[in-house]
Design an enzyme around this catalytic site. Structure first.
Site, PDB file in Angstrom:
ATOM      1  N   HIS A 193     116.319  65.537 150.112  1.00 24.29           N
ATOM      2  CA  HIS A 193     116.646  66.190 151.378  1.00 24.29           C
ATOM      3  C   HIS A 193     115.798  65.651 152.523  1.00 24.29           C
ATOM      4  O   HIS A 193     116.190  65.776 153.689  1.00 24.29           O
ATOM      5  CB  HIS A 193     116.482  67.706 151.241  1.00 24.29           C
ATOM      6  CG  HIS A 193     117.624  68.357 150.520  1.00 24.29           C
ATOM      7  ND1 HIS A 193     118.818  68.669 151.139  1.00 24.29           N
ATOM      8  CD2 HIS A 193     117.765  68.746 149.227  1.00 24.29           C
ATOM      9  CE1 HIS A 193     119.639  69.216 150.263  1.00 24.29           C
ATOM     10  NE2 HIS A 193     119.032  69.278 149.100  1.00 24.29           N
ATOM     11  N   GLU A 330     127.982  71.130 152.786  1.00 23.16           N
ATOM     12  CA  GLU A 330     126.516  71.236 152.807  1.00 23.16           C
ATOM     13  C   GLU A 330     125.966  72.257 153.805  1.00 23.16           C
ATOM     14  O   GLU A 330     125.096  73.050 153.390  1.00 23.16           O
ATOM     15  CB  GLU A 330     125.889  69.860 153.053  1.00 23.16           C
ATOM     16  CG  GLU A 330     124.370  69.942 152.978  1.00 23.16           C
ATOM     17  CD  GLU A 330     123.690  68.620 153.288  1.00 23.16           C
ATOM     18  OE1 GLU A 330     122.468  68.579 153.206  1.00 23.16           O
ATOM     19  OE2 GLU A 330     124.368  67.652 153.626  1.00 23.16           O
ATOM     20  N   HIS A 385     125.032  76.474 142.626  1.00 23.95           N
ATOM     21  CA  HIS A 385     125.490  75.094 142.749  1.00 23.95           C
ATOM     22  C   HIS A 385     126.622  74.775 141.789  1.00 23.95           C
ATOM     23  O   HIS A 385     127.383  73.833 142.031  1.00 23.95           O
ATOM     24  CB  HIS A 385     124.323  74.122 142.598  1.00 23.95           C
ATOM     25  CG  HIS A 385     123.678  73.802 143.910  1.00 23.95           C
ATOM     26  ND1 HIS A 385     124.145  72.811 144.742  1.00 23.95           N
ATOM     27  CD2 HIS A 385     122.644  74.385 144.566  1.00 23.95           C
ATOM     28  CE1 HIS A 385     123.413  72.772 145.841  1.00 23.95           C
ATOM     29  NE2 HIS A 385     122.499  73.716 145.766  1.00 23.95           N
TER      30      HIS A 385
END
Length: 663
Positions: A193, A330, A385
């Site tokens: 990230h 996202e 997820h």
């Protein structure tokens, strides 16, 4: 004389200490202008400068026989305007999932080291060394401080981090703590990230195929977690598709934020998410809004098209569709329509991370799900997820199966496939796993602590090094091919044989690399340490003080799955897996310019791509398992049978409950 690297390293040591305190083991002092002092220190600023610079008897750059402190003046450096960042208190908690925090981080990116061209040769330390509190049991810190204060180097001994400290063995989910709480696994998630920020200048966010990479990297982590669960006798992860139902799984992280000396809050059994309304964080998320945004995403997937604010329609049912969808889900700053499709992935993290105090009534900050450095520790991460991944799989289901034109490679015949340990007299097609005890230096992160090195010892999963052996017969002129290696579980936790469709969804990429085929028989040996998925131990746990000037491996190259977690744990009896290999047509795979995996940090491209270049594979990520197979395909053998350029074999992974020290 302090180099520019020394100066930056000083800035990045003991991050919560005031900058006027000496750095680099007392050898570096920053001479600060009055404006750099906080209100607490400004009235006594000169006294502090005189006190802590007493050793700086010579100006920087002068010669002398006696080593002296380097005094670095910042008075000539224009003070950057970062007032916008003061919304987050200096010792407050920061989260990339909170929109306002993400916006601030996006603006700071233009000033930060990692994405600047004029600081390319400045090493950036691992987050582990800056903020070790977010990765290790806080019970070790008093012992580290004691060891550092009471014992001089080199007589200091390392402090051991217990392997299991968040729950007892009576808790079934604790069987996977070695995966969820692995330091390297969580460092990978943080670094990915960092390399692929969701907010910031367009030139930094809009990296090649970054939306697809968000999908694929997380899909692979979820698949790996599920593969581990089967081998440890645990069933399938149940997707978190109901934001209003109680969450049965508790999690007690026992992780301390050294910034404010408060722990990440626990989540108790059967807590229920509520709307989050926290004005101090400029945060307002309603469950109903997230549900509607998710429904719009589902409708867009089923229609095969997304709509921009201006009404422009973008197709999803094409090669680029998964990339567009990844940026939407996202969501990143390059989402085609944030207003319509929302901030769904991040909102899920926020709802879960504030489940204990959604309104801020008890002045509690977010739980581990609110932080990319800690989220993978929590079992609920994998449930959320899994749901996110199922959205992507819904999209992938719309595509027809790959056919012969996609899968074959004329003239290529993969005659044999197998593995062997990287040592003499090893048993073929048997991989070995065990525990390894390693050391890392966390001295740089001990604020107001001792100078120098302070080591901790931790235990993690490891595997014996091994090689893949492929024998390929090739008829034709010399040409390259792409070798793709995947590992898939044969059975679930009950020993029931999995269907090919189930295996396909759980196939984990082990390696992808290019070979140059010559006419006749080609014997290919590939070492496991060269996997395109992983980075070596030294880069996962890198110490910036040991870095080389201009060494890229301390920047972008910190991104990659930790090598010690490449192979699933297996068990003491031995767990069988299907090992799949394919030599695909390089003419269909090729991306120009060609890359060299031996150059720089190009060796972990499967999860992290290439720095400032195109992803080095023209196929969709996960090929050939990213699409459903025809209904007639029931087994791996069915899948490979029509193609000479593919082969599948059985390998066994056997775990030995032995701890081996890293040499």
């Amino acid at each position: 004389m302090a180099t520019i690297q020394d100066k930056f390293r000083g800035l990045l040591q003991h991050p919560y200490e005031p900058l006027f305190l000496p750095k680099n083991d007392g050898k570096l002092f920053f001479d600060l202008p009055e404006s750099f002092f906080t209100d607490r220190y400004r009235p006594i600023g000169q006294n502090l400068i005189n006190r802590f610079s007493a050793a700086a008897t010579q100006p920087e750059g002068t010669s002398g026989d006696t080593p002296v402190m380097n005094r670095v003046s910042i008075n000539t450096i224009p003070e950057p305007n970062i007032k916008f960042a003061e919304t987050i208190p200096r010792r407050g908690a920061f989260s990339l999932f909170i929109p306002e925090h993400r916006r601030i981080a996006g603006k700071l990116i233009e000033l930060a080291l990692l994405h600047r061209t004029d600081t390319d040769d400045v090493p950036v330390p691992s987050f582990l060394h800056l903020f070790p509190d977010q990765f290790v049991d806080p019970a070790v810190f008093p012992r580290m401080l004691e060891e550092g204060r009471a014992v001089l180097q080199p007589n200091r001994m390392s402090v051991d981090i217990p392997m299991n400290y968040t729950a007892s063995e009576r808790v079934t989910e604790q069987r996977l703590a070695y995966f969820r709480e692995d330091i390297g696994v969580n460092l990978h998630h943080w670094h990915w990230h960092l390399v692929y920020p969701g907010e910031g200048p367009d030139s930094i966010v809009r990296k090649n195929r970054r939306g697809e990479l968000f999908y694929y990297m997380h899909q692979q982590m979820i698949a790996r977690y599920q593969v581990e669960r089967f081998s440890q006798g645990l069933g399938r992860v149940v997707q978190l598709d109901n934001l209003r139902a109680p969450v049965p799984e508790p999690y007690y992280p026992k992780i301390l934020r050294s910034a404010n000396n408060r722990t990440y809050p626990a989540r108790y059994p059967n807590m229920t998410m509520q709307d989050v309304q926290r004005p101090d964080d400029q945060l307002q998320i309603a469950i109903g809004d997230v549900e509607r945004q998710l429904q719009r995403i589902v409708e867009a997937i089923d229609a095969g098209v997304v709509v921009s604010p201006s009404g422009l329609r973008t197709q999803l049912d094409n090669f680029r569709g998964i990339d567009v969808l990844g940026d939407i889900i996202e969501s990143s700053a390059i989402s085609v329509n944030r207003l319509l499709y929302g901030d769904t992935h991040n909102s899920g993290h926020i709802l879960l991370s504030f489940i204990h105090d959604p309104n801020g009534d008890y002045l509690e900050s977010f739980g581990v799900m609110g932080d990319v450095t800690t989220a993978m520790r929590d079992p609920i991460f994998y449930r959320w997820h899994t749901y996110v991944d199922n959205l992507f799989q819904r999209h992938k289901q719309r595509f027809a199966p790959y056919g012969p034109a996609d899968l074959r490679n004329a003239g290529v015949n993969l005659l044999s496939l197998g593995t062997e340990l990287d040592r003499k007299d090893s048993v073929k097609d048997t991989l070995l796993t065990f525990w390894q005890r390693s050391q890392i230096d966390l001295g740089a992160g001990l604020d107001f602590g001792p100078e120098g090195n302070v080591f901790v010892t931790f235990t993690h999963l490891q595997h014996a090094a091994f090689n893949y052996r492929l024998q390929v017969a090739y008829s034709g002129a010399a040409k390259p091919a792409t070798v793709r290696l995947f590992l898939a579980p044969k059975r679930n936790e009950r020993g029931t044989v999995l269907t090919f469709e189930e295996q396909r969804r759980l196939a984990i990429e082990m390696d992808t690399f290019r070979v140059n085929l010559q006419p006749g028989i080609n014997n290919i040996i590939r070492r496991s340490v060269n996997s395109s998925v992983t980075i070596p131990y030294e880069r996962t746990f890198r110490n910036v003080a040991q870095s080389n000037v201009g060494d890229e491996s301390f920047r972008f190259c910190g991104c990659g799955w930790p090598s010690h977690m490449l192979v699933p744990k297996g068990n003491s009896i031995g767990v069988e897996y299907d090992l799949f290999a394919m030599l695909s047509d390089h003419d269909r795979d090729r991306v120009n310019p060609l890359f060299d995996e031996k150059r720089g940090c190009d060796d972990a491209h499967s999860f992290c791509g290439l720095k400032d270049r195109m992803y080095p594979d023209a196929r969709n990520m996960g090929f050939p398992f990213d699409r459903r197979a025809p209904a007639s395909i029931r087994t791996f053998q069915d899948f490979v049978a029509p193609y000479q350029n593919m082969r599948v074999t059985t390998v066994t992974i056997r775990f030995t409950n032995t701890v081996v020290a890293r040499t």
